[in-house]
Design a protein around this motif. Structure first.
Motif, PDB file in Angstrom:
ATOM      1  N   GLN A   1      -1.854  41.766 147.057  1.00 45.33           N
ATOM      2  CA  GLN A   1      -0.914  42.108 148.134  1.00 45.33           C
ATOM      3  C   GLN A   1       0.516  41.668 147.779  1.00 45.33           C
ATOM      4  OE1 GLN A   1      -2.547  40.319 151.607  1.00 45.33           O
ATOM      5  NE2 GLN A   1      -4.131  41.927 151.886  1.00 45.33           N
ATOM      6  N   GLN A   2       0.609  40.451 147.205  1.00 45.52           N
ATOM      7  CA  GLN A   2       1.950  39.997 146.802  1.00 45.52           C
ATOM      8  C   GLN A   2       2.550  40.898 145.742  1.00 45.52           C
ATOM      9  OE1 GLN A   2       1.635  35.917 145.652  1.00 45.52           O
ATOM     10  NE2 GLN A   2       1.341  35.162 147.774  1.00 45.52           N
ATOM     11  N   LYS A   3       1.703  41.326 144.831  1.00 47.89           N
ATOM     12  CA  LYS A   3       2.183  42.248 143.804  1.00 47.89           C
ATOM     13  C   LYS A   3       2.682  43.536 144.426  1.00 47.89           C
ATOM     14  CE  LYS A   3       0.676  44.468 139.517  1.00 47.89           C
ATOM     15  NZ  LYS A   3      -0.454  44.646 138.576  1.00 47.89           N
ATOM     16  N   ASN A   4       1.886  44.059 145.397  1.00 49.24           N
ATOM     17  CA  ASN A   4       2.316  45.279 146.090  1.00 49.24           C
ATOM     18  C   ASN A   4       3.631  45.041 146.860  1.00 49.24           C
ATOM     19  OD1 ASN A   4       0.046  46.525 145.097  1.00 49.24           O
ATOM     20  ND2 ASN A   4      -1.180  46.101 146.934  1.00 49.24           N
TER      21      ASN A   4
ATOM     22  N   PRO B   1      27.689  37.529 153.184  1.00 50.41           N
ATOM     23  CA  PRO B   1      26.690  38.589 152.929  1.00 50.41           C
ATOM     24  C   PRO B   1      25.484  38.035 152.197  1.00 50.41           C
ATOM     25  CG  PRO B   1      28.892  39.350 152.396  1.00 50.41           C
ATOM     26  CD  PRO B   1      29.036  37.894 152.715  1.00 50.41           C
ATOM     27  N   ILE B   2      24.397  38.626 152.536  1.00 48.78           N
ATOM     28  CA  ILE B   2      23.096  38.155 151.977  1.00 48.78           C
ATOM     29  C   ILE B   2      23.032  38.505 150.526  1.00 48.78           C
ATOM     30  CG2 ILE B   2      21.933  38.321 154.199  1.00 48.78           C
ATOM     31  CD1 ILE B   2      20.812  40.966 153.338  1.00 48.78           C
ATOM     32  N   SER B   3      22.181  37.752 149.898  1.00 47.34           N
ATOM     33  CA  SER B   3      21.992  37.978 148.456  1.00 47.34           C
ATOM     34  C   SER B   3      21.298  39.284 148.236  1.00 47.34           C
ATOM     35  CB  SER B   3      21.186  36.816 147.873  1.00 47.34           C
ATOM     36  OG  SER B   3      20.916  37.065 146.519  1.00 47.34           O
ATOM     37  N   LYS B   4      21.534  39.795 146.996  1.00 51.95           N
ATOM     38  CA  LYS B   4      20.900  41.060 146.676  1.00 51.95           C
ATOM     39  C   LYS B   4      19.388  40.935 146.577  1.00 51.95           C
ATOM     40  CE  LYS B   4      24.876  42.813 144.144  1.00 51.95           C
ATOM     41  NZ  LYS B   4      25.379  43.353 142.852  1.00 51.95           N
ATOM     42  N   LYS B   5      18.938  39.701 146.441  1.00 52.86           N
ATOM     43  CA  LYS B   5      17.487  39.519 146.313  1.00 52.86           C
ATOM     44  C   LYS B   5      16.777  39.701 147.625  1.00 52.86           C
ATOM     45  CE  LYS B   5      17.863  36.299 142.461  1.00 52.86           C
ATOM     46  NZ  LYS B   5      17.509  34.957 141.938  1.00 52.86           N
ATOM     47  N   ARG B   6      17.526  39.683 148.757  1.00 55.59           N
ATOM     48  CA  ARG B   6      16.859  39.810 150.050  1.00 55.59           C
ATOM     49  C   ARG B   6      17.233  41.144 150.647  1.00 55.59           C
ATOM     50  NH1 ARG B   6      14.677  35.155 151.833  1.00 55.59           N
ATOM     51  NH2 ARG B   6      15.256  33.232 150.747  1.00 55.59           N
ATOM     52  N   PRO B   7      16.401  41.724 151.443  1.00 53.84           N
ATOM     53  CA  PRO B   7      16.694  43.007 152.078  1.00 53.84           C
ATOM     54  C   PRO B   7      17.777  42.825 153.129  1.00 53.84           C
ATOM     55  CG  PRO B   7      14.598  42.188 152.850  1.00 53.84           C
ATOM     56  CD  PRO B   7      15.047  41.274 151.759  1.00 53.84           C
TER      57      PRO B   7
ATOM     58  N   MET C   1      11.101  45.908 145.370  1.00 57.05           N
ATOM     59  CA  MET C   1      11.887  46.529 144.307  1.00 57.05           C
ATOM     60  C   MET C   1      12.312  47.941 144.696  1.00 57.05           C
ATOM     61  SD  MET C   1      12.399  44.388 141.912  1.00 57.05           S
ATOM     62  CE  MET C   1      12.924  45.465 140.604  1.00 57.05           C
ATOM     63  N   ARG C   2      11.438  48.665 145.317  1.00 55.27           N
ATOM     64  CA  ARG C   2      11.795  50.014 145.746  1.00 55.27           C
ATOM     65  C   ARG C   2      12.885  49.962 146.833  1.00 55.27           C
ATOM     66  NH1 ARG C   2       6.175  50.942 145.056  1.00 55.27           N
ATOM     67  NH2 ARG C   2       5.810  50.441 147.274  1.00 55.27           N
ATOM     68  N   ASP C   3      12.723  48.928 147.754  1.00 53.97           N
ATOM     69  CA  ASP C   3      13.765  48.796 148.792  1.00 53.97           C
ATOM     70  C   ASP C   3      15.126  48.488 148.181  1.00 53.97           C
ATOM     71  OD1 ASP C   3      11.886  49.316 150.634  1.00 53.97           O
ATOM     72  OD2 ASP C   3      11.513  47.211 151.186  1.00 53.97           O
ATOM     73  N   LYS C   4      15.172  47.641 147.202  1.00 50.96           N
ATOM     74  CA  LYS C   4      16.438  47.302 146.533  1.00 50.96           C
ATOM     75  C   LYS C   4      17.053  48.530 145.871  1.00 50.96           C
ATOM     76  CE  LYS C   4      15.379  42.434 145.678  1.00 50.96           C
ATOM     77  NZ  LYS C   4      15.183  41.392 144.637  1.00 50.96           N
ATOM     78  N   ASP C   5      16.165  49.261 145.218  1.00 51.38           N
ATOM     79  CA  ASP C   5      16.702  50.489 144.590  1.00 51.38           C
ATOM     80  C   ASP C   5      17.292  51.433 145.630  1.00 51.38           C
ATOM     81  OD1 ASP C   5      15.891  49.481 142.187  1.00 51.38           O
ATOM     82  OD2 ASP C   5      13.982  50.588 142.143  1.00 51.38           O
TER      83      ASP C   5
ATOM     84  N   ALA D   1      10.857  51.536 155.477  1.00 46.83           N
ATOM     85  CA  ALA D   1      10.155  50.525 154.639  1.00 46.83           C
ATOM     86  C   ALA D   1       8.768  50.269 155.203  1.00 46.83           C
ATOM     87  CB  ALA D   1      10.989  49.226 154.642  1.00 46.83           C
ATOM     88  N   ARG D   2       7.767  50.309 154.321  1.00 47.46           N
ATOM     89  CA  ARG D   2       6.361  50.163 154.772  1.00 47.46           C
ATOM     90  C   ARG D   2       5.881  48.751 154.438  1.00 47.46           C
ATOM     91  NH1 ARG D   2       4.144  55.192 155.675  1.00 47.46           N
ATOM     92  NH2 ARG D   2       5.406  56.939 154.932  1.00 47.46           N
ATOM     93  N   SER D   3       5.195  48.198 155.361  1.00 49.81           N
ATOM     94  CA  SER D   3       4.543  46.893 155.137  1.00 49.81           C
ATOM     95  C   SER D   3       3.124  46.955 155.644  1.00 49.81           C
ATOM     96  CB  SER D   3       5.320  45.785 155.828  1.00 49.81           C
ATOM     97  OG  SER D   3       5.309  45.986 157.215  1.00 49.81           O
ATOM     98  N   ASN D   4       2.401  45.817 155.529  1.00 55.86           N
ATOM     99  CA  ASN D   4       0.984  45.791 155.899  1.00 55.86           C
ATOM    100  C   ASN D   4       0.764  45.737 157.386  1.00 55.86           C
ATOM    101  OD1 ASN D   4       0.168  45.817 153.241  1.00 55.86           O
ATOM    102  ND2 ASN D   4       0.289  43.585 153.078  1.00 55.86           N
TER     103      ASN D   4
END
Length: 866
Positions: A644-647, A819-825, A653-657, A677-680
């Motif tokens: 799940q974490q991998k997913n 502004p938030i970091s690029k690592k976070r949505p 990554m797709r959201d960042k793109d 954005a899809r989540s579980n």
């Protein structure tokens, strides 16, 4: 008329069984070995080669010929065999009988049992030795002749003794015996007369006088014979009355009350003469099975057993009739067995029925050999190995001889032809082994009836004297005479008349008679004086003994008085000792009761301890199995969580793109719209980027893009979590940070707590759902709210376990922050859910890994243990 009578009543002791099973392999009774004799028959032809020679009266030497089976395999040497006696070809039938069978007949008369059997290969002369032919009598007719000659004057009338069909005999009265004799006479008249002569056995040939010793003149005797054959391991009665065309019925071998083996239902014929016995033997001989083989024209295809049973009982005090007491009967038997010849089928060329007969013969002889080998082994080594008597009818029938007591003798018949060497060698080995078997020596049987010996002879003399007196003096009345007190001076004087002066002869006769009477009188007087002297001596001896007894009696009285005083003193001591013994017994009983109580308590404690140990072991096994299951579940959960974490990372990554694409479009002057954005756990539409990074629209209204097609639009003010309407136990921090968002759990029925100090708060809340709300700050300083949901399941130990099956996250970003970091949505809310069940078992208050401790850790800002 008075006869000699016993004033004391007749006392008959119970009869001992002549043959009883005493366990010959392990007793301490005197025993004798089986006596084995060897008889060598003449060569059939002078041209035949011999493989055997006699070197001494008890030794033979067997030389292997070149035609022997093992001659070329190994170097065979001469073998020497020793026996009790060896009869050469020139020895007569009488020598064989007198050496081997005559002691058995004498033992038969004395009440002992005997067994004699012939053994050898086919055509070695077994039947000739046992029965003989028309010119030479064998052992069987000679035994009958000697027996009837010995008991001729002491035989009972027919049917005085009657078989009871259970290997015993009953005594009939004279009237009943007379009825039985009349019935037999009537049946004999109705039957056809048999021929007077039979050419098979010389029944009237002159033989040497063979009267034996050992007969008791005060007993009465009867002879019974039976004749059976063992064919194909079945027993048949050859004397059974049946029609010509009717086949004989197989009989059973049973055990009587004295543990003696006998053929049940066999015909026992009473005979009074040797001729009558041989006539009955010929009837059975005609029914015996014989067949033609290559080795013998008339070969016996069965084992024949001819049994002579001698029944004797004492006569009464009158010396005339038998004592009417069944326990006074003595039964002895002599079994003459003619075994069938052992043979090899490749030499006889038997097929079909003959082959089957040969196989059964060889099997029965092999069983006999096996029984004797095991019996010898038991006697030598002291073992108690079971002897297989029941595997063959022959061994089963004569079990009592080998395992009990009796006289057993065997005659090994040998054909010295070289062609019979292999069979003869096997016979010799068996005979040599048989000599090592010990048989218990038979004990003489004597019935003490308490009667005066010689009563039969006295009765006969008395009858002869009275008959002589009645013949001479018919007018003389009956005289009562006491035979015990009669003194006779001789015969009466003859009638003499001296009327002639020349009667000197009469005077001389008279003088001789007077001298004889004077001499008789003198001898009687001397006998009387001698008796008188003996009587006086006995009287003196009795007087001396009386005086000695009186003196001894006086001394004994003194000793008796002292003994009485001692006894009285001992009795007083005994009373004292008995009282002390009673006290000791009471103390002993008290101590025993105390010991029993302590033992009972000890047993109870031990039982409880064992139960606890068993319960502990059971719980250990249970927890081990549960830990194994949980470990397997945790491993699966970890694998799922990693997946799940991998997913999730891939989704981020797709959201960042996508965000980078939107930023690039904004920079170019286009209106970007964030994709869904899809989540579980939560599906929501993306919001526009912050106004700090994009220009407002021309009309001054913030643009909200249309939701993607196919996704439901959520109410922004009435959003609710996935909580159900069951009873919940809500566990939250004492001072929660206000969220100020629509992300709030909704419960139908709940109980809120801020601290779990006791596991009973979970078990006694009657809640089926558990919810833990924790808040902490992440590395960027943003508030992160987590909701852990699970099911409350009671356990078998009285506690409860919480199974976590859902986790929800809420992160809230500060609007005044850089502004938030690029690592976070770039969104105000990021909500996710993990549907991985985690089990926390609650066993009790303060237990390790309890739900209360876990909840407390979460309330204090610590991460829960999943």
């Amino acid at each position: 008329m008075k006869t000699m009578r016993q004033k004391t009543p007749i006392k008959v002791l119970p009869r001992q069984a002549p043959l009883q099973t005493r366990g010959n392999s392990g007793n301490n009774l005197p025993s004798d070995p089986v006596q084995v004799y060897c008889r060598v028959r003449p060569l059939p032809c002078e041209s035949d080669l011999s493989c055997l020679r006699v070197t001494a009266h008890n030794t033979v030497v067997l030389t292997p010929p070149e035609i022997a089976i093992n001659f070329k395999i190994s170097t065979l040497k001469e073998t020497q065999y020793m026996f009790k006696h060896v009869f050469e070809a020139s020895d007569t039938q009488h020598e064989v009988y007198s050496t081997v069978a005559q002691p058995l007949v004498e033992g038969l008369i004395r009440g002992k049992n005997g067994l004699l059997f012939t053994y050898g290969v086919t055509g070695s002369g077994k039947t000739y030795t046992m029965t003989g032919d028309i010119q030479h009598r064998g052992i069987m007719p000679r035994c009958l002749d000697a027996l009837f000659r010995t008991i001729a004057d002491y035989q009972a009338k027919k049917f005085i003794f009657k078989p009871d069909r259970l290997n015993g005999f009953d005594i009939l009265s004279e009237a009943d015996a007379m009825l039985e004799r009349q019935a037999e006479l009537h049946s004999r008249m109705n039957r056809m007369k048999r021929k007077d002569t039979d050419p098979e056995i010389a029944s009237k040939a002159s033989v040497e006088p063979s009267e034996l010793s050992g007969v008791d003149e005060d007993n009465i005797y009867s002879v019974f014979i039976t004749y059976v054959e063992v064919y194909n391991n079945c027993v048949y009665d050859l004397l059974e009355e049946s029609s010509v065309h009717r086949t004989l019925q197989s009989k059973m071998v049973r055990e009587d009350a004295n543990h003696n083996m006998f053929v049940h239902g066999v015909t026992e014929t009473e005979v009074k003469t040797m001729e009558e016995a041989l006539e009955v033997f010929q009837i059975g001989q005609k029914r015996k099975r014989v067949g033609h083989t290559i080795l013998n024209a008339e070969s016996s295809r069965s084992h024949s057993v001819f049994t002579i049973r001698l029944v004797q009982a004492p006569i009464d005090n009158h010396g005339e009739t038998v004592v009417q007491d069944r326990n006074a009967i003595i039964v002895s038997q002599l079994s003459l067995v003619d075994l069938a010849g052992s043979e090899r089928t490749n030499r006889t060329g038997n097929t079909g029925q003959r082959l089957r007969e040969a196989g059964n013969i060889n099997n029965s002889l092999m069983t006999l050999r096996t029984c004797l080998e095991i019996l010898r082994e038991n006697q030598m080594t002291g073992n108690n190995k079971k002897v297989p008597y029941r595997e063959s009818k022959v061994t089963h029938l004569f079990k009592n001889y080998f395992d009990g007591e009796g006289q057993v003798r065997m005659i090994v018949c040998v054909n010295p032809r070289a062609e019979d060497y292999d069979e003869t060698a096997q016979v010799m080995k068996f005979a040599e082994m048989t000599q090592d078997v010990q048989i218990a020596r038979p004990t003489p049987v004597k019935i003490d009836a308490g009667l005066t010996p010689g009563r039969r002879k006295a009765n006969q003399l008395f009858k002869m004297a009275m008959n002589d007196i009645e013949k001479r003096h018919k007018d003389v009345p009956k005289i009562d005479v006491d035979l015990g007190l009669v003194y006779s001076l001789g015969p009466n004087f003859p009638e003499m008349k001296i009327d002639d002066p020349e009667s000197n002869e009469i005077i001389q006769k008279l003088i001789k008679l007077l001298e004889m009477r004077i001499g008789k009188r003198k001898s009687l007087c001397e006998d009387f004086d001698a008796r008188l002297d003996r009587f006086r001596m006995n009287m003196l001896r009795i007087e001396k003994e009386n005086a000695a007894f009186k003196a001894e009696n006086t001394s004994i009285k003194g000793v008796l008085s002292q003994s009485r005083q001692k006894i009285k003193a001992m009795e007083n001591k005994i009373v004292i000792y008995e009282s002390s013994i009673d006290d000791l017994n009471r103390r002993n009983r008290t101590l025993e009761e105390r010991v029993r109580d302590l033992q009972t308590q000890l047993n109870q404690k031990t039982q409880q301890l064992n139960q606890k140990e068993m319960e502990k072991e059971r719980q250990r096994k249970k927890y081990n199995s549960k830990i194994a299951v949980e470990s397997e579940k945790m491993s699966r959960e970890l694998e799922l969580k990693l997946q799940q974490q991998k997913n999730k990372l891939q989704e981020e990554m797709r959201d960042k793109d996508e965000r980078l694409r939107l930023v690039s479009e904004i920079i170019k002057g286009e209106t970007p719209v964030k994709k869904v954005a899809r989540s579980n756990s939560v599906d929501e539409l993306a919001t526009p980027v912050s106004s700090q990074t994009s220009a407002p629209p021309a009309n001054g209204v913030l643009y909200t893009p249309r939701a993607a097609r196919g996704i439901a639009v959520a109410n922004p003010r009435h959003r609710r979590s996935r909580s159900t309407g069951e009873r919940w136990l809500e566990h939250r921090a004492p001072n929660p940070v206000p969220l100020g968002t629509i992300f709030q759990p909704y419960y139908v029925s709940r109980k809120s707590v801020t601290k779990l100090n006791d596991a009973r708060d979970v078990t006694n809340a009657k809640a089926s759902k558990y919810c833990l709300i924790s808040q902490d700050a992440d590395t960027d300083g943003d508030v992160e709210t987590k909701i852990f949901k699970g099911d409350v399941v009671p356990t078998s130990g009285g506690g409860a376990q919480v199974i976590f099956n859902d986790v929800e996250f809420l992160k809230q970003h500060s609007p005044t922050k850089s502004p938030i970091s690029k690592k976070r949505p770039s969104s105000h809310l990021a909500n996710s859910s993990i549907n991985t069940p985690v089990v926390i078992d609650v066993q009790g208050t303060g237990s390790k890994g309890s739900a209360a401790t876990e909840a407390q850790n979460r309330s204090e800002g610590k991460k829960p243990r999943l």
